[in-house]
Motif scaffolding. Structure first.
Motif, PDB file in Angstrom:
ATOM      1  N   PRO A 102       0.966  -1.799  -0.098  1.00 52.68           N
ATOM      2  CA  PRO A 102      -0.168  -0.251   0.322  1.00 52.68           C
ATOM      3  C   PRO A 102       0.917   0.887   0.381  1.00 52.68           C
ATOM      4  O   PRO A 102       0.895   2.257  -0.274  1.00 52.68           O
ATOM      5  N   LEU A 103       2.465   1.384   0.630  1.00 48.04           N
ATOM      6  CA  LEU A 103       2.781   2.294   0.742  1.00 48.04           C
ATOM      7  C   LEU A 103       3.483   2.630  -0.740  1.00 48.04           C
ATOM      8  O   LEU A 103       2.964   3.989  -0.710  1.00 48.04           O
ATOM      9  N   ILE A 104       4.319   2.068  -0.692  1.00 47.12           N
ATOM     10  CA  ILE A 104       4.650   2.451  -2.662  1.00 47.12           C
ATOM     11  C   ILE A 104       3.865   2.653  -4.086  1.00 47.12           C
ATOM     12  O   ILE A 104       3.225   3.070  -4.661  1.00 47.12           O
ATOM     13  N   ARG A 105       2.700   1.868  -3.701  1.00 47.99           N
ATOM     14  CA  ARG A 105       1.170   1.950  -4.294  1.00 47.99           C
ATOM     15  C   ARG A 105       0.815   3.276  -4.281  1.00 47.99           C
ATOM     16  O   ARG A 105       0.384   3.765  -5.125  1.00 47.99           O
ATOM     17  N   TYR A 124       2.148   8.835   6.450  1.00 47.80           N
ATOM     18  CA  TYR A 124       0.786   9.729   7.825  1.00 47.80           C
ATOM     19  C   TYR A 124      -0.223   9.426   7.678  1.00 47.80           C
ATOM     20  O   TYR A 124      -1.622   8.440   8.371  1.00 47.80           O
ATOM     21  N   SER A 125      -0.912   9.298   5.906  1.00 47.20           N
ATOM     22  CA  SER A 125      -2.106   8.930   6.154  1.00 47.20           C
ATOM     23  C   SER A 125      -2.716   7.660   6.041  1.00 47.20           C
ATOM     24  O   SER A 125      -3.444   6.844   6.679  1.00 47.20           O
ATOM     25  N   LEU A 126      -1.420   6.789   5.622  1.00 45.32           N
ATOM     26  CA  LEU A 126      -2.203   5.294   5.494  1.00 45.32           C
ATOM     27  C   LEU A 126      -2.046   4.767   7.390  1.00 45.32           C
ATOM     28  O   LEU A 126      -3.144   4.613   7.871  1.00 45.32           O
ATOM     29  N   LEU A 127      -0.892   5.722   7.978  1.00 42.17           N
ATOM     30  CA  LEU A 127      -0.921   5.737  10.209  1.00 42.17           C
ATOM     31  C   LEU A 127      -2.306   5.903  10.165  1.00 42.17           C
ATOM     32  O   LEU A 127      -3.035   4.929  11.440  1.00 42.17           O
ATOM     33  N   LYS A 128      -3.144   6.795   9.559  1.00 44.66           N
ATOM     34  CA  LYS A 128      -4.522   7.029  10.151  1.00 44.66           C
ATOM     35  C   LYS A 128      -5.405   6.110  10.240  1.00 44.66           C
ATOM     36  O   LYS A 128      -6.054   6.366  10.918  1.00 44.66           O
ATOM     37  N   GLU A 129      -5.038   6.503   8.460  1.00 43.17           N
ATOM     38  CA  GLU A 129      -6.167   4.870   8.112  1.00 43.17           C
ATOM     39  C   GLU A 129      -6.369   3.892   8.786  1.00 43.17           C
ATOM     40  O   GLU A 129      -7.253   3.338   9.405  1.00 43.17           O
ATOM     41  N   ASN A 134      -9.128   0.549   9.587  1.00 39.80           N
ATOM     42  CA  ASN A 134      -8.973   0.207   8.142  1.00 39.80           C
ATOM     43  C   ASN A 134      -7.925  -0.889   8.684  1.00 39.80           C
ATOM     44  O   ASN A 134      -6.711  -0.739   7.624  1.00 39.80           O
ATOM     45  N   VAL A 135      -8.290  -2.511   8.998  1.00 41.37           N
ATOM     46  CA  VAL A 135      -7.030  -3.164   8.857  1.00 41.37           C
ATOM     47  C   VAL A 135      -6.738  -4.043   7.709  1.00 41.37           C
ATOM     48  O   VAL A 135      -6.125  -4.691   6.667  1.00 41.37           O
ATOM     49  N   ALA A 136      -7.911  -3.806   6.553  1.00 42.65           N
ATOM     50  CA  ALA A 136      -7.534  -4.042   5.568  1.00 42.65           C
ATOM     51  C   ALA A 136      -6.695  -3.192   4.696  1.00 42.65           C
ATOM     52  O   ALA A 136      -5.416  -4.025   3.847  1.00 42.65           O
ATOM     53  N   ILE A 137      -5.942  -2.060   5.213  1.00 45.91           N
ATOM     54  CA  ILE A 137      -4.317  -1.553   4.170  1.00 45.91           C
ATOM     55  C   ILE A 137      -3.383  -2.284   4.820  1.00 45.91           C
ATOM     56  O   ILE A 137      -2.562  -2.812   4.094  1.00 45.91           O
ATOM     57  N   TYR A 138      -3.150  -2.372   6.288  1.00 46.13           N
ATOM     58  CA  TYR A 138      -2.189  -3.094   7.158  1.00 46.13           C
ATOM     59  C   TYR A 138      -2.753  -3.980   7.917  1.00 46.13           C
ATOM     60  O   TYR A 138      -3.640  -3.148   9.063  1.00 46.13           O
ATOM     61  N   SER A 139      -2.703  -5.045   8.133  1.00 46.09           N
ATOM     62  CA  SER A 139      -2.684  -5.994   9.321  1.00 46.09           C
ATOM     63  C   SER A 139      -2.122  -4.878  10.310  1.00 46.09           C
ATOM     64  O   SER A 139      -2.405  -5.800  11.610  1.00 46.09           O
ATOM     65  N   LEU A 144       4.142  -1.226   8.590  1.00 45.39           N
ATOM     66  CA  LEU A 144       4.146  -0.515   7.204  1.00 45.39           C
ATOM     67  C   LEU A 144       5.517   0.775   7.970  1.00 45.39           C
ATOM     68  O   LEU A 144       5.852   1.123   7.158  1.00 45.39           O
ATOM     69  N   ASN A 145       6.051   0.573   9.168  1.00 40.27           N
ATOM     70  CA  ASN A 145       6.926   0.676   9.508  1.00 40.27           C
ATOM     71  C   ASN A 145       8.194   0.071   9.360  1.00 40.27           C
ATOM     72  O   ASN A 145       9.701   0.908   8.560  1.00 40.27           O
ATOM     73  N   LYS A 146       8.410  -1.189   8.551  1.00 39.22           N
ATOM     74  CA  LYS A 146       9.344  -1.726   8.260  1.00 39.22           C
ATOM     75  C   LYS A 146       9.719  -1.378   6.826  1.00 39.22           C
ATOM     76  O   LYS A 146      11.025  -1.033   6.465  1.00 39.22           O
ATOM     77  N   GLU A 147       8.539  -1.243   5.691  1.00 33.22           N
ATOM     78  CA  GLU A 147       8.528  -0.687   4.830  1.00 33.22           C
ATOM     79  C   GLU A 147       8.638   1.190   4.912  1.00 33.22           C
ATOM     80  O   GLU A 147       9.658   1.405   3.513  1.00 33.22           O
ATOM     81  N   MET A 148       9.054   1.576   5.965  1.00 35.38           N
ATOM     82  CA  MET A 148       9.158   2.905   6.095  1.00 35.38           C
ATOM     83  C   MET A 148      10.094   2.783   5.419  1.00 35.38           C
ATOM     84  O   MET A 148      10.876   3.842   5.673  1.00 35.38           O
ATOM     85  N   ALA A 149      11.075   1.905   6.988  1.00 34.06           N
ATOM     86  CA  ALA A 149      12.951   2.414   7.296  1.00 34.06           C
ATOM     87  C   ALA A 149      13.194   1.165   6.171  1.00 34.06           C
ATOM     88  O   ALA A 149      14.445   1.885   5.538  1.00 34.06           O
ATOM     89  N   PHE A 150      12.295   0.273   5.223  1.00 29.65           N
ATOM     90  CA  PHE A 150      13.448  -0.292   3.608  1.00 29.65           C
ATOM     91  C   PHE A 150      13.268   1.011   2.611  1.00 29.65           C
ATOM     92  O   PHE A 150      14.494   1.217   1.665  1.00 29.65           O
ATOM     93  N   LEU A 151      12.490   1.700   3.141  1.00 32.12           N
ATOM     94  CA  LEU A 151      12.592   3.508   1.390  1.00 32.12           C
ATOM     95  C   LEU A 151      13.100   4.486   2.388  1.00 32.12           C
ATOM     96  O   LEU A 151      14.128   4.354   1.228  1.00 32.12           O
TER      97      LEU A 151
END
Length: 426
Positions: A102-105, A124-129, A134-139, A144-151
């Motif tokens: 979802p983040l890179i999308r 931040y938008s995904l964090l707020k959702e 909204n667990v459908a975006i991120y369980s 999400l934080n690991k993806e941000m760290a990689f980015l």
């Protein structure tokens, strides 16, 4: 009185450095395609942001034993571009399936529709959702934080690639350096800050006279010349109010009286371009508030808007994963923020904005600076688009969002007739 210069990404862009998030995202996908191209299996899942797999196809060209290495670079590039063109949709007949997190999308979608992207805002938008349920975006926020760290690691890698061997003294823009060191203009100072400017000049007069006094008593100095200097400063001191009745009269004051006592470059970038500009002596400092490329682990890449109601509610949650990339917490890892507070508390100051968009991702800090009782002026250097248009109004709109008091903002912000575009490296 001091000067605080906010240095943002537009500053690096003015030096022809390809450091924008848009530049980075283009590079990221090109680099990803190269890695997939050399992959020998039927699945590439080393990247948590974007993964590839071969779809089984009846077409004999792509049989069950097909490997990524059998696809040409252009084919793989075409598949990912086709995927990004509809964000996540792809033709069912395509032999390669692309899976975007979802983040890179979101980042790809923003880049495609607006031709620019604010990665920190998308995070931040995904964090707020997720906070809203909204667990459908991120369980889990941990994912999400690991993806941000990689980015963040990829961003550091990219910036190292595009700045190594380039950030040298020959890219200095002389006009920018002159603006940084220039004396205070009476037109730039707020109504409420005029007394601070008067006090600054008066204190400079006293200091200069003290420095001249022991010189006059020295036998090896030409006494008449120094006596004239003292008399000149005495005359200015006696009639100081007269110099504040207009710009023409004010500019007759010697430059040494109108110059800042100290200058701090508050660098929001991770690069060292700002370090090229200030003399290496007392009173001049570069504060890398978000860290540098030399220490990726301490790079601050996230969000900082404590005025936002959602963030206030997120902080109340008993879940520290939500706070991993909140800037106001990360600032405590170094003493850079404390140095900034010490600087703005020590004396009245003017703010120059060079290449910073003043967006919401730095809203907490900007609000602290803009509404500080010692801030007497905010002068933005806007971007000249070259077609008779510029981003001055857009920049002012962003500055307004960092205020809670619009009346104070209108007094402190320098109007366009006294502002200038940020010069570019030619």
């Amino acid at each position: 009185m001091n000067r605080l210069i906010l240095v943002g990404n537009g500053f690096d862009l003015a030096h022809n450095l390809k450091t924008s998030y848009a530049n980075f995202i283009k590079w990221y996908f090109e680099d990803l395609i190269e890695q997939v191209r050399s992959c020998q299996s039927d699945r590439y899942d080393e990247d948590p942001l974007c993964q590839f797999s071969i779809k089984r196809s009846p077409d004999p060209i792509y049989g069950r034993n097909a490997k990524f290495s059998e696809f040409t670079h252009d084919q793989i590039k075409g598949y990912i571009e086709h995927t990004l063109s509809s964000v996540i949709s792809y033709d069912k007949t395509d032999p390669i399936k692309v899976e975007l997190c979802p983040l890179i999308r979101r980042i790809a979608q923003s880049f495609e529709t607006r031709k620019w992207v604010d990665i920190e805002n998308e995070y931040y938008s995904l964090l707020k959702e997720r906070h809203r349920g909204n667990v459908a975006i991120y369980s889990s926020i941990d994912k999400l934080n690991k993806e941000m760290a990689f980015l963040t690691q990829k961003l550091a890698e990219y910036l190292c690639n595009v700045t190594t061997g380039i950030v040298e003294e020959d890219i200095i823009v002389d006009a920018i350096k002159c603006y940084m060191l220039e004396p205070f203009s009476i037109d730039d100072i707020s109504i409420g800050g005029k007394q601070a400017l008067c006090d600054h000049i008066n204190s400079r007069l006293i200091l200069l006279k003290k420095e001249l006094s022991p010189i006059i008593d020295s036998a090896d100095i030409e006494l008449p010349t120094k006596t004239v200097d003292i008399e000149k400063y005495n005359a200015i001191e006696e009639n100081l109010d007269e110099y504040f009745k207009g710009r023409e009269k004010y500019e007759q004051l010697p430059i040494e009286l109108r110059s800042p006592d100290k200058i701090m470059l508050l660098n929001f970038n991770y690069t060292n371009t700002a370090d090229l500009y200030l003399p290496q002596k007392d009173g001049y400092e570069v504060n890398h508030i978000h860290g540098t490329l030399s220490d990726v682990e301490k790079m601050i890449f996230g969000y900082g808007d404590e005025l936002d109601d959602d963030l206030k509610n997120i902080i109340k949650r008993n879940d520290n994963d939500y706070l991993t990339n909140i800037k106001s917490i990360r600032y405590l890892e170094t003493d850079n923020y404390r140095k900034l507070l010490s600087f703005i508390d020590s004396s009245p100051f003017q703010i120059y904005i060079m290449g910073h968009s003043c967006g919401n991702s730095d809203r907490t800090m900007l609000n602290t600076l803009f509404e500080h009782k010692n801030c007497v002026s905010i002068k933005p250097f806007y971007y000249d688009k070259g077609d008779g248009k510029d981003n001055y109004i857009e920049l002012i709109e962003n500055i307004l969002r960092n205020f809670t008091d619009a009346k104070t903002m209108r007094d402190k912000v320098v109007n366009k007739s006294y502002c200038k575009p940020l010069p570019n490296h030619s």
